[in-house]
Structure formats: structure tokens, C-alpha cells
Motif scaffolding. Structure first.
Motif, PDB file in Angstrom:
ATOM      1  N   ASN A 127       1.325   6.808  -6.848  1.00  0.00           N
ATOM      2  CA  ASN A 127       0.199   7.662  -7.237  1.00  0.00           C
ATOM      3  C   ASN A 127       0.527   9.132  -7.009  1.00  0.00           C
ATOM      4  O   ASN A 127       0.180  10.002  -7.821  1.00  0.00           O
ATOM      5  CB  ASN A 127      -1.053   7.290  -6.443  1.00  0.00           C
ATOM      6  CG  ASN A 127      -1.681   6.005  -6.955  1.00  0.00           C
ATOM      7  OD1 ASN A 127      -1.463   5.609  -8.112  1.00  0.00           O
ATOM      8  ND2 ASN A 127      -2.474   5.336  -6.116  1.00  0.00           N
ATOM      9  N   SER A 128       1.213   9.402  -5.893  1.00  0.00           N
ATOM     10  CA  SER A 128       1.584  10.785  -5.600  1.00  0.00           C
ATOM     11  C   SER A 128       2.567  11.322  -6.639  1.00  0.00           C
ATOM     12  O   SER A 128       2.441  12.459  -7.105  1.00  0.00           O
ATOM     13  CB  SER A 128       2.204  10.872  -4.199  1.00  0.00           C
ATOM     14  OG  SER A 128       2.683  12.174  -3.931  1.00  0.00           O
ATOM     15  N   ARG A 179       2.052   1.791  -3.507  1.00  0.00           N
ATOM     16  CA  ARG A 179       0.961   2.265  -4.381  1.00  0.00           C
ATOM     17  C   ARG A 179       0.682   3.749  -4.162  1.00  0.00           C
ATOM     18  O   ARG A 179       0.565   4.530  -5.111  1.00  0.00           O
ATOM     19  CB  ARG A 179      -0.298   1.447  -4.132  1.00  0.00           C
ATOM     20  CG  ARG A 179      -1.447   1.745  -5.108  1.00  0.00           C
ATOM     21  CD  ARG A 179      -2.708   0.992  -4.718  1.00  0.00           C
ATOM     22  NE  ARG A 179      -3.225   1.485  -3.437  1.00  0.00           N
ATOM     23  CZ  ARG A 179      -3.941   2.614  -3.294  1.00  0.00           C
ATOM     24  NH1 ARG A 179      -4.209   3.362  -4.356  1.00  0.00           N
ATOM     25  NH2 ARG A 179      -4.378   2.981  -2.119  1.00  0.00           N
ATOM     26  N   VAL A 180       0.587   4.138  -2.904  1.00  0.00           N
ATOM     27  CA  VAL A 180       0.307   5.541  -2.586  1.00  0.00           C
ATOM     28  C   VAL A 180       1.444   6.446  -3.057  1.00  0.00           C
ATOM     29  O   VAL A 180       1.221   7.533  -3.597  1.00  0.00           O
ATOM     30  CB  VAL A 180       0.064   5.704  -1.072  1.00  0.00           C
ATOM     31  CG1 VAL A 180      -0.054   7.183  -0.703  1.00  0.00           C
ATOM     32  CG2 VAL A 180      -1.195   4.955  -0.649  1.00  0.00           C
ATOM     33  N   SER A 181       2.688   5.997  -2.868  1.00  0.00           N
ATOM     34  CA  SER A 181       3.842   6.794  -3.276  1.00  0.00           C
ATOM     35  C   SER A 181       3.873   6.994  -4.788  1.00  0.00           C
ATOM     36  O   SER A 181       4.107   8.101  -5.280  1.00  0.00           O
ATOM     37  CB  SER A 181       5.139   6.117  -2.800  1.00  0.00           C
ATOM     38  OG  SER A 181       5.171   5.993  -1.396  1.00  0.00           O
ATOM     39  N   ARG A 241       2.886  10.223  -9.711  1.00  0.00           N
ATOM     40  CA  ARG A 241       2.205  10.278 -10.999  1.00  0.00           C
ATOM     41  C   ARG A 241       1.316  11.526 -11.094  1.00  0.00           C
ATOM     42  O   ARG A 241       1.133  12.096 -12.168  1.00  0.00           O
ATOM     43  CB  ARG A 241       1.364   9.018 -11.198  1.00  0.00           C
ATOM     44  CG  ARG A 241       0.873   8.827 -12.638  1.00  0.00           C
ATOM     45  CD  ARG A 241       0.035   7.568 -12.778  1.00  0.00           C
ATOM     46  NE  ARG A 241       0.783   6.381 -12.415  1.00  0.00           N
ATOM     47  CZ  ARG A 241       0.488   5.609 -11.370  1.00  0.00           C
ATOM     48  NH1 ARG A 241      -0.523   5.926 -10.578  1.00  0.00           N
ATOM     49  NH2 ARG A 241       1.207   4.532 -11.112  1.00  0.00           N
ATOM     50  N   THR A 242       0.779  11.963  -9.970  1.00  0.00           N
ATOM     51  CA  THR A 242      -0.087  13.143  -9.962  1.00  0.00           C
ATOM     52  C   THR A 242       0.686  14.391 -10.373  1.00  0.00           C
ATOM     53  O   THR A 242       0.157  15.272 -11.055  1.00  0.00           O
ATOM     54  CB  THR A 242      -0.690  13.344  -8.559  1.00  0.00           C
ATOM     55  OG1 THR A 242      -1.426  12.178  -8.206  1.00  0.00           O
ATOM     56  CG2 THR A 242      -1.619  14.553  -8.536  1.00  0.00           C
ATOM     57  N   GLU A 270       8.691   7.720  -1.477  1.00  0.00           N
ATOM     58  CA  GLU A 270       8.586   8.622  -2.623  1.00  0.00           C
ATOM     59  C   GLU A 270       9.962   9.161  -3.016  1.00  0.00           C
ATOM     60  O   GLU A 270      10.296   9.245  -4.204  1.00  0.00           O
ATOM     61  CB  GLU A 270       7.645   9.777  -2.286  1.00  0.00           C
ATOM     62  CG  GLU A 270       6.180   9.357  -2.178  1.00  0.00           C
ATOM     63  CD  GLU A 270       5.272  10.533  -1.864  1.00  0.00           C
ATOM     64  OE1 GLU A 270       5.688  11.684  -2.115  1.00  0.00           O
ATOM     65  OE2 GLU A 270       4.153  10.304  -1.376  1.00  0.00           O
ATOM     66  N   GLU A 291       0.835  -1.200   0.000  1.00  0.00           N
ATOM     67  CA  GLU A 291       0.000   0.000   0.000  1.00  0.00           C
ATOM     68  C   GLU A 291       0.874   1.256   0.000  1.00  0.00           C
ATOM     69  O   GLU A 291       0.550   2.248  -0.657  1.00  0.00           O
ATOM     70  CB  GLU A 291      -0.911  -0.006   1.231  1.00  0.00           C
ATOM     71  CG  GLU A 291      -1.892   1.158   1.289  1.00  0.00           C
ATOM     72  CD  GLU A 291      -2.957   1.094   0.220  1.00  0.00           C
ATOM     73  OE1 GLU A 291      -3.631   2.112   0.004  1.00  0.00           O
ATOM     74  OE2 GLU A 291      -3.107   0.023  -0.421  1.00  0.00           O
TER      75      GLU A 291
END
Length: 403
Positions: free
Chosen positions: A12-13, A8-10, A15-16, A331, A5
């Protein structure tokens, strides 16, 4: 939070804010690409030089008319007596010395028909073919008679023949060319496969006696000698040193005013230069990665400020300090590793382009790639710890009230 998780969160951050992530990675990309490409070029050049030295045989000695510099000698190049043709004749009489090929250089305009080119003229003896392990594509080398009588004959390197005669280079033997307005008859052309440190393909060879008498101020700049066998190379070196010291009237307390290098010593010198270059490359890599790391830290601090409310919400619903810290640290590491990956690809691609279009020798090894990834991971952790700790220490109530 589970490790999957966190990843995944890292991602997504990152990629944003794709553009910001790419710009942040730019320092890492440039540093890693430069190191990969330069190491490949450096190792390729070293391998080529080593191969060229080995191709000249294990019984080669190089003699230079200047004293070796040891940091304490007061003798300068101008104070040396140089090496004369009489010295060469004395060296040829030594038991352990098989052949001696002196080299005297000058630049001159060469003309044939309407063609005019600038070339490097090398005065040498007929032994240069054997000492340097060269071969002839056409014709022959000099003869003893031509050297002794100072006749105007010339042997052309393969590239020099093409520069002078163009498509007619295969018919060069027997033609007469003009060097400094003097006629020289072409008696031979070297093959284009000769591989040695003297760039033989570009040279124009004349008898050293002719060159020193007719082509201006030419002095012997180097002497290539071969020992009778590989086992006698030390004996040959000792005999050469003894003869030159005696002929130059050097006292026992005086150092040599010449330098003798064997193939082993030349290889050691090349290896030493390679090590120095590697150290310089490590310095360049450290600076580039340091700059990239500062960029990562800067962006992560900005990210912590921008996501303060998000941190507060995560903590309010049960996230631990370690979860927040791992997320931001992940990240930073991902930014560094992705920059390293792109840098490796750019470095390998750049080196390949140089090999193809500039014809530079390239040797790829896994060490710089592995070290680059390890350094990138270290940079990500080192420069990501502080922003991650800052994020993890935020109090939920302060973070939720932040605007």
C-alpha cells in the motif's frame, strides 16, 4: 504484526507513491534488462560460432603466417617470412594431410553490365570447397589446369552473386564479370546454406595463382588444411610444423613464425572469450545493481523522514521495533524484486526484438534470470537495512512531536 499484514502495508505504501517507486526501480530495471539481453546475445553468438566450427569437420587445421604471442617472444608480424605457394605445395605432399586450401584476400570493384559493387576477392585453390565443407548451387569449382595456368575464372558466393546479378543470379554461370578491369568467367555459384566462419556467401573466389599475379598485392593470410582422418589430426599438425620450420630455416632455439590451430584449440579460445565476457557482464550487473541499490536506500531514507509521525503512532499503539524494521525492509525488498521482474521482462523482450529485426542469434537460459532475482533480493536487503534500522530506533515521543 503478522507477515501478511507487513506485506499488505508495504505494498500500500509503494502504491501510494507509484511514480516515485517506478523511478526508484529504474536503476534495477536497466541493470537487469541489460544483463539478460546481453547474456542471451552472447550465448547465441557463442553457440553460432561453435556450430560453425563444428560444421567445418573435426579434421580441420588452420595455419596463420604469424608467430603465436606468448608474452615473451620478440618476433613481430613483419619479421615472419609468411607462407608461400611453394610452402603450400610441400604441405600437400605430407602423408597425414589430405587437402590444403590457402587464402589470400583483397578488395576490388566488380562490374557486370551496368552494375558495379565492391567485393572481397579471395584467392584460393580448388580444395577450398572440400576443406570448408561448402557446396555448389550451380556450375563447378576450379580445375587443376585453371589454377596451374592462372586462368581468369571465378566462383561466387550466393550473396555476392545476388549483389552482382540481382534477380538474374540464377543465370550467373557462364557470364563474364570485370574485376579491376580484368574479365573473369563465372564457373560456379555456392549455395546459400553454407555455414562457416569465412562468410562464404559474401566472397568472390579466384584461383590463388591468378589473384597473386593479376589482382595486385595479395599474400597468403590463412591456410585451411584437413587431415586424412580425425585420428591423424595431431600427426598432420606435427608434419605441417616440421615442413614449415624446415622451409623457413628456423633454428631449434627459435620459435615458430607461424601458428597452427586445431578445431579443439579454436573451441577452447571461443570458450575462453565467453568466460571473459561473462565476467565483464557480472561487473556491469554489479555496478548497475549497486546504483539501483543506492537509489532504493535514498528513497527509503526519505520515506522514513516523511512517515516519522506514522512510526510514532504505530509504536504508541504497541508496534515493536522488529515490526517497524520488517515493514521498511519489506518495502525495500519489494522495490528491488519488482524492478528485477520488470527488468527480466524488458531484457527478454529486447533480446527477442533484436533477434527478429536485427537477426542476431539469441539463446535464453534460466541462470541469468535466477541470478538476477537473487541479486535483487540481496540488494533490497543490503540497502534497506540501514533505513529500516533508523526507522525502528525512533522514540515514540520524538516521532509524535516531529513536524
Amino acid at each position: 504484526m503478522k507477515f501478511r499484514e507487513i506485506i499488505r502495508v508495504s505494498l500500500n505504501s509503494l502504491r501510494t507513491n507509484m511514480l516515485r517507486s517506478l523511478l526508484t526501480m529504474l536503476g534495477i530495471i536497466i541493470g537487469v534488462a541489460a544483463v539478460i539481453a546481453i547474456v542471451a546475445i552472447g550465448k547465441g553468438s557463442t553457440a553460432t560460432i561453435t556450430s560453425q566450427i563444428n560444421s567445418m569437420g573435426n579434421n580441420l587445421l588452420m595455419i596463420y603466417p604469424y608467430a603465436p604471442y606468448d608474452g615473451s617472444s620478440s618476433m613481430s608480424f613483419n619479421q615472419t617470412k609468411g607462407i608461400s605457394l611453394e610452402d603450400i605445395a610441400a604441405l600437400e605432399q605430407q602423408k597425414a594431410v589430405a587437402e590444403v586450401a590457402p587464402s589470400a584476400m583483397t578488395n576490388a570493384d566488380i562490374t557486370w553490365s551496368r552494375n558495379k559493387v565492391s567485393g572481397q576477392i579471395e584467392g584460393t585453390s580448388l580444395a577450398f570447397i572440400h576443406v570448408r565443407k561448402l557446396s555448389l548451387a550451380q556450375g563447378r569449382s576450379f580445375t587443376h589446369y585453371e589454377v596451374e595456368k592462372r586462368l581468369n575464372v571465378v566462383v561466387l558466393g550466393s550473396d555476392a552473386a545476388r549483389n552482382i546479378f540481382g534477380p538474374d543470379a540464377s543465370k550467373a554461370v557462364g557470364e563474364t564479370i570485370m574485376i579491376k578491369q580484368l574479365p573473369f568467367k563465372v564457373v560456379g555459384v555456392l549455395t546459400n546454406s553454407n555455414s562457416n566462419m569465412s562468410n562464404s556467401g559474401q566472397q568472390v573466389y579466384v584461383p590463388i595463382t591468378t589473384g597473386m599475379e593479376q589482382l595486385g598485392n595479395m599474400s597468403i593470410q590463412q591456410v585451411n588444411a584437413s587431415a586424412t582422418t580425425e585420428e591423424k589430426i595431431d600427426q598432420a599438425s606435427a608434419e605441417i610444423r616440421q615442413v614449415l620450420r624446415a622451409r623457413h630455416e628456423l633454428k631449434p632455439s627459435e620459435g615458430d613464425d607461424f601458428q597452427i590451430m586445431t578445431q579443439t584449440e579454436i573451441l577452447k579460445t571461443v570458450s575462453g572469450v565467453d568466460k571473459v565476457m561473462n565476467m565483464l557482464l557480472l561487473g556491469v550487473a554489479a555496478i548497475a545493481l549497486g546504483v539501483g541499490g543506492v537509489g532504493i536506500m535514498n528513497i527509503m531514507l526519505v520515506s522514513v523522514t516523511e512517515r516519522t509521525r506514522e512510526i510514532g503512532i504505530r509504536k504508541a499503539i504497541g508496534a515493536q521495533r522488529s515490526d517497524i524494521m520488517l515493514q521498511f525492509l519489506a518495502e525495500a525488498v519489494f522495490l528491488s524484486l519488482m524492478g528485477g521482474l520488470v527488468g527480466v521482462m524488458a531484457g527478454l523482450g529486447g533480446a527477442k526484438l533484436l533477434e527478429k529485426f536485427v537477426h542476431m542469434p539469441i539463446v535464453y537460459t534460466m541462470e541469468p534470470v535466477l541470478y538476477s532475482f537473487l541479486c535483487c533480493m540481496g540488494v533490497g536487503v543490503l540497502f534497506g537495512v540501514y533505513p529500516a534500522r533508523k526507522a525502528s530506533k525512533l522514540r515514540p515521543i520524538d516521532a509524535l512531536r516531529y513536524e
